[in-house]
Structure formats: C-alpha cells, structure tokens
Design an enzyme around this catalytic site. Structure first.
Site, short mmCIF file in Angstrom:
data_model
loop_
_atom_site.label_atom_id
_atom_site.label_comp_id
_atom_site.label_asym_id
_atom_site.label_seq_id
_atom_site.Cartn_x
_atom_site.Cartn_y
_atom_site.Cartn_z
N ASP A 37 -15.15 15.66 6.60
CA ASP A 37 -15.27 14.53 7.54
C ASP A 37 -14.46 13.31 7.09
O ASP A 37 -14.52 12.25 7.72
CB ASP A 37 -16.75 14.14 7.72
N GLU A 39 -14.73 11.72 4.07
CA GLU A 39 -15.34 10.93 2.98
C GLU A 39 -14.66 11.24 1.65
O GLU A 39 -14.32 12.40 1.38
CB GLU A 39 -16.82 11.31 2.81
N ARG A 94 -2.27 -9.88 3.18
CA ARG A 94 -1.59 -10.63 4.25
C ARG A 94 -2.57 -11.20 5.26
O ARG A 94 -2.23 -12.07 6.04
CB ARG A 94 -0.55 -9.74 4.95
N GLN A 95 -3.82 -10.70 5.22
CA GLN A 95 -4.84 -11.24 6.13
C GLN A 95 -5.61 -12.34 5.41
O GLN A 95 -6.80 -12.23 5.14
CB GLN A 95 -5.77 -10.13 6.58
N HIS A 128 0.51 -11.23 -2.01
CA HIS A 128 1.33 -11.79 -0.93
C HIS A 128 1.35 -13.32 -0.92
O HIS A 128 2.39 -13.92 -0.69
CB HIS A 128 0.84 -11.25 0.41
N ASP A 167 12.92 -14.85 4.26
CA ASP A 167 12.20 -15.95 4.94
C ASP A 167 11.97 -17.12 4.00
O ASP A 167 12.05 -16.99 2.78
CB ASP A 167 10.87 -15.46 5.55
N LYS A 190 13.21 -16.82 9.20
CA LYS A 190 12.73 -15.64 9.93
C LYS A 190 11.58 -16.04 10.84
O LYS A 190 10.79 -16.92 10.50
CB LYS A 190 12.25 -14.61 8.89
N ARG A 192 8.40 -14.23 13.11
CA ARG A 192 7.72 -12.98 13.48
C ARG A 192 6.80 -13.25 14.67
O ARG A 192 6.03 -14.21 14.64
CB ARG A 192 6.90 -12.44 12.31
N ASP A 218 12.06 -9.63 -1.67
CA ASP A 218 10.81 -9.87 -0.92
C ASP A 218 9.64 -9.37 -1.75
O ASP A 218 9.83 -8.58 -2.68
CB ASP A 218 10.87 -9.14 0.43
C1 R5P Z 1 6.07 -11.40 4.96
O1 R5P Z 1 5.82 -12.59 4.89
C2 R5P Z 1 6.28 -10.54 3.76
O2 R5P Z 1 6.74 -11.29 2.68
C3 R5P Z 1 7.27 -9.43 4.04
O3 R5P Z 1 8.50 -9.99 4.40
C4 R5P Z 1 6.78 -8.56 5.17
O4 R5P Z 1 5.43 -8.29 5.03
C5 R5P Z 1 7.56 -7.27 5.22
O5 R5P Z 1 7.10 -6.53 6.31
P1 R5P Z 1 8.10 -5.64 7.16
O6 R5P Z 1 8.83 -4.75 6.21
O7 R5P Z 1 7.20 -4.89 8.10
O8 R5P Z 1 9.02 -6.58 7.88
#
Ligand code: R5P
Length: 291
Positions: A37, A39, A94-95, A128, A167, A190, A192, A218
C-alpha cells in the site's frame, strides 16, 4: 573513534558512510521495506550508542523520504538524548512564506515534526533560504557548499570566467563563489509566475558577457526552467561555454535534456542528491560542521 554513531537513511547511505569514515565513527544502515500500500517500514541494522547522527536527504519521493527521516529519528531517540539530524537536501524549504493567500508554510510544520520526532539539532546543506531556518525551534544550522563547488571549477581551464546567478535572490551565493575563484560575478533578473511556475528572464542586454565562459550558480535545479532560460539568454549575448552548477540537482523529468539543449556544456552538483552530475562530495564540510 568519535562518540558518534552515524545512521545512514535509505536516501543518503553512501554519503552517511563517507561522513562516518571522516568522523571515525560507527556506521549503521537501515533496511527499508515498502508495503504494497506504499507504507515505508524502517529497521535499523544495529544499535547506536553515544551521540547519534541521522543522515537522510529529503528528495523525491519527498513525503516518503521525510517520513523515513522522522521514523529513524524517533527510533534513534530511544537510544540517545542527542540526536543530530543531517538533511543534505531539505525538501519543503521553498515553502518558507506565503506567496499567495491561503498557502501553507509547510517548512514550519516539517520543523515541528523533526523536533517532535526527537531531533535535538538539525544541519542542512545550502538550505533554500535563511527564512526557512527561522521556522525551527531547535538549533538549525546551514552548511554552505559553495567553496566545495567552486573548488571543482578552480581545476578547470576556463576562458575569462564570469559567475552568474539566474536570479537576484542568488546574488550572495554568486558573490561568494566568484570571490573564491577570484573572478567577476553578476545576477540576472528572473520572474516566476506563481501560478504556472513558468520562468522569464527580465534582464536586457548584459555588458561583459561576450566570449566569456559562464558558471551559472544556483542552490538547486528542479525542472531546469531557471537554468534553461538563463542559458538561452546568455547564449544570445554571445557568451562562451556555459556550465550549470548547483548544490542540489533534482533534475525532474526532462530537466537534464532541456538544459543541455539550451546550450549548457555540463551540469555539476553535490552529492546531497546522488546522481549522474553529483561529483562534488559534501562529507568533509558536514563532518567539520558536526564536530
Ligand atoms: C529559486 O529561487 C531557486 O533558487 C531555484 O532557482 C529554483 O528552485 C530552480 O527551480 P527550476 O529548476 O524548476 O527552475
């Protein structure tokens, strides 16, 4: 021998072994069974003693790897009151804030889970954002892999290299990376789309790119959208070779193929997420941060 026992979770067994060797510590692996299932059932392959270091990266399957990390941590806690959790890659980081109304700040919940499971300290490689760290109520330390990644490029014969962040948010990383190499750096602009996730590069013409080899830096590559758009932009500016360098190469779906198609010569990443591109070993910096 140090007084640590290193437990290698299923997502980071190789890296955990390397850390244990560096720390001259006992190593314990984990057996993972996945029930029909879905788990996860974790069994420790031995009894830890002394301080315990749990090493488990939270890359896909993210929820399963997180749950496995919590399960190992809670079991470790029955052996010791000092359980350090190393998250080479911290999914959910990232959240870290509400971008749109109603969004859940999931990293806050993950931080509470880790504490509840028994973690006394948490170590994360290139989280992040530092905002994510603020959601922890136990000591949480970031370990920067920038120098380890930059060392890799020091050995390469690059033509008049320029370090570029895709970015503005990554400008400090680019600055530190460039400082280590003794070269110039810059950051693109950048944007998004918060609903679709699509990326656009807003920068116009950039001086000082023509003919120069570029190191795009990055923290992570997920879908590859950011690197693809940045590489296309730099190639239009008639740059030399473009290298993509990140700590965490998730490389979801066709990310790698798309990045190469966009003109990137090579992708280099750390072993926080094991894979084809993960040639930079972060065990030395983790072992150093722990002791
Ligand atoms: C965003 O602020 C992060 O630093 C990365 O640039 C981002 O998460 C990369 O995600 P992706 O490869 O989907 O563009």
């Amino acid at each position: 021998m140090t007084d640590f026992t290193v437990i290698g979770g299923p997502s980071s067994e190789q890296l955990a072994r390397k850390i244990a060797t560096r720390l001259k510590s006992k190593f314990i692996g984990c057996e993972l069974r996945i029930f029909p299932d879905g788990e996860s059932k974790i069994t420790l392959k031995g009894n830890p003693s002394g301080k315990i270091l749990v090493v488990q990266s939270i890359y896909p399957p993210v929820d399963s790897n997180l749950l496995r990390c919590l399960a190992i941590t809670s079991q470790a806690r029955t052996f010791s009151s000092q359980v350090y959790v190393v998250l080479p890659y911290m999914g959910y980081a990232r959240q870290d804030r509400q971008f749109l109304p109603g969004e859940v700040i999931t990293i806050k919940l993950v931080a509470r889970f880790l504490k509840a499971a028994g973690a006394s300290k948490v170590f994360i490689v290139d989280i992040h954002s530092t905002t994510a760290l603020e959601h922890f109520t136990i000591p949480a330390k970031n370990i920067s892999a920038v120098e380890e990644l930059a060392k890799h490029f020091k050995k390469m014969a690059l033509h008049d290299p320029l370090v570029v962040s895709p970015d503005k948010g990554g400008v400090e990383r680019a600055r530190n990376f460039a400082k280590f190499l003794g070269v110039d750096y810059t950051a693109l602009e950048k944007q998004r789309d918060r609903k679709t996730g699509n990326v656009t590069i807003k920068s116009k013409g950039l001086d000082g790119v023509k003919g120069r080899d570029i190191i795009l830096v990055d923290d992570m590559i997920s879908t590859g959208g950011s690197i693809v758009k940045a590489a296309e932009f730099l190639k239009k500016q008639k740059s030399g070779k473009v290298y993509a360098c990140c700590t965490h190469a998730l490389l979801i779906g066709d990310a790698e193929k798309n990045i190469i198609k966009a003109g990137v010569t090579k992708i280099i990443s750390a072993n926080t997420i094991p894979g084809k591109t993960s040639t930079v070993d972060v065990s030395p910096i983790i072992a150093k941060a722990i002791t």
